[in-house]
Design a protein around this motif. Structure first.
Motif, PDB file in Angstrom:
ATOM      1  N   VAL A 110      13.333  -4.511 -10.261  1.00  0.00           N
ATOM      2  CA  VAL A 110      13.669  -3.101 -10.465  1.00  0.00           C
ATOM      3  C   VAL A 110      13.423  -2.351  -9.164  1.00  0.00           C
ATOM      4  CG1 VAL A 110      13.075  -1.004 -11.720  1.00  0.00           C
ATOM      5  CG2 VAL A 110      13.161  -3.180 -12.923  1.00  0.00           C
ATOM      6  N   VAL A 111      14.463  -1.699  -8.660  1.00  0.00           N
ATOM      7  CA  VAL A 111      14.363  -0.905  -7.436  1.00  0.00           C
ATOM      8  C   VAL A 111      14.136   0.563  -7.797  1.00  0.00           C
ATOM      9  CG1 VAL A 111      15.579  -0.170  -5.357  1.00  0.00           C
ATOM     10  CG2 VAL A 111      15.834  -2.508  -6.173  1.00  0.00           C
ATOM     11  N   VAL A 112      14.929   1.082  -8.722  1.00  0.00           N
ATOM     12  CA  VAL A 112      14.748   2.437  -9.244  1.00  0.00           C
ATOM     13  C   VAL A 112      14.457   2.270 -10.728  1.00  0.00           C
ATOM     14  CG1 VAL A 112      15.805   4.678  -9.646  1.00  0.00           C
ATOM     15  CG2 VAL A 112      16.326   3.429  -7.551  1.00  0.00           C
ATOM     16  N   PRO A 113      13.224   2.599 -11.154  1.00  0.00           N
ATOM     17  CA  PRO A 113      12.888   2.403 -12.560  1.00  0.00           C
ATOM     18  C   PRO A 113      13.725   3.284 -13.481  1.00  0.00           C
ATOM     19  CG  PRO A 113      11.063   3.412 -11.358  1.00  0.00           C
ATOM     20  CD  PRO A 113      12.146   3.159 -10.376  1.00  0.00           C
ATOM     21  N   ARG A 114      13.773   2.896 -14.747  1.00  0.00           N
ATOM     22  CA  ARG A 114      14.551   3.631 -15.750  1.00  0.00           C
ATOM     23  C   ARG A 114      14.135   5.097 -15.749  1.00  0.00           C
ATOM     24  NH1 ARG A 114      15.073   1.162 -21.613  1.00  0.00           N
ATOM     25  NH2 ARG A 114      15.809  -0.467 -20.232  1.00  0.00           N
ATOM     26  N   GLN A 115      15.130   5.959 -15.648  1.00  0.00           N
ATOM     27  CA  GLN A 115      14.880   7.395 -15.668  1.00  0.00           C
ATOM     28  C   GLN A 115      16.090   8.125 -16.201  1.00  0.00           C
ATOM     29  OE1 GLN A 115      14.882   9.075 -11.484  1.00  0.00           O
ATOM     30  NE2 GLN A 115      14.282   6.956 -11.143  1.00  0.00           N
ATOM     31  N   SER A 116      15.873   9.375 -16.563  1.00  0.00           N
ATOM     32  CA  SER A 116      16.973  10.150 -17.132  1.00  0.00           C
ATOM     33  C   SER A 116      17.203  11.408 -16.313  1.00  0.00           C
ATOM     34  CB  SER A 116      16.681  10.516 -18.589  1.00  0.00           C
ATOM     35  OG  SER A 116      15.565  11.364 -18.659  1.00  0.00           O
ATOM     36  N   ILE A 117      18.442  11.847 -16.364  1.00  0.00           N
ATOM     37  CA  ILE A 117      18.843  13.100 -15.722  1.00  0.00           C
ATOM     38  C   ILE A 117      19.594  13.895 -16.772  1.00  0.00           C
ATOM     39  CG2 ILE A 117      20.231  14.177 -13.912  1.00  0.00           C
ATOM     40  CD1 ILE A 117      19.955  11.601 -12.295  1.00  0.00           C
ATOM     41  N   GLU A 118      19.309  15.177 -16.857  1.00  0.00           N
ATOM     42  CA  GLU A 118      20.032  16.047 -17.784  1.00  0.00           C
ATOM     43  C   GLU A 118      20.558  17.255 -17.026  1.00  0.00           C
ATOM     44  OE1 GLU A 118      19.288  18.811 -21.695  1.00  0.00           O
ATOM     45  OE2 GLU A 118      18.116  16.985 -21.489  1.00  0.00           O
ATOM     46  N   LEU A 119      21.835  17.522 -17.213  1.00  0.00           N
ATOM     47  CA  LEU A 119      22.485  18.677 -16.606  1.00  0.00           C
ATOM     48  C   LEU A 119      23.054  19.547 -17.721  1.00  0.00           C
ATOM     49  CD1 LEU A 119      24.498  16.868 -13.787  1.00  0.00           C
ATOM     50  CD2 LEU A 119      22.305  18.023 -13.561  1.00  0.00           C
ATOM     51  N   SER A 120      23.179  20.834 -17.458  1.00  0.00           N
ATOM     52  CA  SER A 120      23.790  21.708 -18.464  1.00  0.00           C
ATOM     53  C   SER A 120      24.526  22.855 -17.784  1.00  0.00           C
ATOM     54  CB  SER A 120      22.736  22.258 -19.426  1.00  0.00           C
ATOM     55  OG  SER A 120      21.875  23.158 -18.768  1.00  0.00           O
ATOM     56  N   ARG A 121      25.526  23.343 -18.473  1.00  0.00           N
ATOM     57  CA  ARG A 121      26.299  24.508 -18.042  1.00  0.00           C
ATOM     58  C   ARG A 121      26.578  25.361 -19.279  1.00  0.00           C
ATOM     59  NH1 ARG A 121      25.099  22.383 -14.023  1.00  0.00           N
ATOM     60  NH2 ARG A 121      26.306  21.862 -12.210  1.00  0.00           N
ATOM     61  N   ASP A 122      26.542  26.651 -19.106  1.00  0.00           N
ATOM     62  CA  ASP A 122      26.852  27.575 -20.199  1.00  0.00           C
ATOM     63  C   ASP A 122      28.283  28.061 -20.066  1.00  0.00           C
ATOM     64  OD1 ASP A 122      24.210  27.285 -20.900  1.00  0.00           O
ATOM     65  OD2 ASP A 122      23.562  29.173 -19.999  1.00  0.00           O
ATOM     66  N   TYR A 123      28.927  28.260 -21.216  1.00  0.00           N
ATOM     67  CA  TYR A 123      30.283  28.794 -21.205  1.00  0.00           C
ATOM     68  C   TYR A 123      30.490  29.662 -22.437  1.00  0.00           C
ATOM     69  CZ  TYR A 123      31.683  25.151 -24.548  1.00  0.00           C
ATOM     70  OH  TYR A 123      31.786  24.342 -25.646  1.00  0.00           O
ATOM     71  N   VAL A 124      31.454  30.571 -22.316  1.00  0.00           N
ATOM     72  CA  VAL A 124      31.768  31.502 -23.397  1.00  0.00           C
ATOM     73  C   VAL A 124      33.041  31.027 -24.075  1.00  0.00           C
ATOM     74  CG1 VAL A 124      32.380  33.892 -23.950  1.00  0.00           C
ATOM     75  CG2 VAL A 124      30.686  33.411 -22.177  1.00  0.00           C
ATOM     76  N   SER A 125      33.018  31.043 -25.412  1.00  0.00           N
ATOM     77  CA  SER A 125      34.182  30.665 -26.201  1.00  0.00           C
ATOM     78  C   SER A 125      34.424  31.776 -27.210  1.00  0.00           C
ATOM     79  CB  SER A 125      33.924  29.340 -26.918  1.00  0.00           C
ATOM     80  OG  SER A 125      35.015  29.033 -27.755  1.00  0.00           O
TER      81      SER A 125
END
Length: 190
Positions: A110-125
């Motif tokens: 393992v070079v880069v251990p298990r990890q998570s990334i979360e991104l978000s964007r807001d929008y109007v509907s």
């Protein structure tokens, strides 16, 4: 005179506030060739990462062969309403995109251990006028996918630059010396 001083003042002001351009992402050649594997065989994220790696000079293997593996273990999308109108209809949403990944070298370390990334964007509907609302969401999803591919590569780049890769190399085991007490007791094998 002022026209000549203005660029110099701007450069000093920007450097004083901590602003600097992001360095180009580099992936070391020791990870080449590299497989980008995803739980979804036709993942647009995996393809986007593979294309970005190829542009960076890494040989990406599409099928078969040996090499390092960038494993996209999970991708998850979600829409969360964050505001409602007077009639209780959702008007504003937060589009979230989360990815879990890890990177292993050709030997399986393992070079880069298990990890998570979360991104978000807001929008109007607008609930009364749905024209264009789905197009806006799709545009944001495409943008989030592109940003996620760069975020994964930035994480890999940060680990490589930090030198943690050297820590992950196998540590040679010391030679086992016989215990002198065992030899004195007549048990030479220990």
């Amino acid at each position: 005179m002022i026209r000549r001083l203005l660029p110099a003042v701007l450069v000093l002001a920007l450097s004083g506030c901590g602003f600097h351009l992001r360095d180009q992402i580099t992936v070391p050649t020791q990870l080449s060739p590299l497989h980008v594997v995803s739980s979804d065989r036709y993942s647009p994220l995996a393809e986007s990462i593979a294309q970005a790696l190829e542009r960076g000079g890494v040989t990406v293997v599409r099928e078969g062969g040996e090499g390092a593996v960038l494993d996209v273990l999970a991708e998850q999308w979600g829409d969360t309403p964050i505001s409602v109108d007077a009639l209780g209809r959702s008007q504003e949403f937060s589009l979230r995109y989360a990815v879990i990944f890890e990177l292993r070298d050709a030997a399986g370390q393992v070079v880069v251990p298990r990890q998570s990334i979360e991104l978000s964007r807001d929008y109007v509907s607008n609930p009364t006028s749905a024209i264009g609302a789905e197009g806006e969401r799709e545009t944001l999803a495409t943008e989030l996918r592109r940003e996620m591919s760069f975020s994964v590569l930035r994480r890999i780049d940060a680990v490589m630059k930090s030198g943690r890769v050297k820590e992950l190399q196998p540590i040679p085991q010391p030679a086992i010396m016989p215990n002198p007490a065992d030899a004195a007791a007549g048990n030479p094998a220990g």
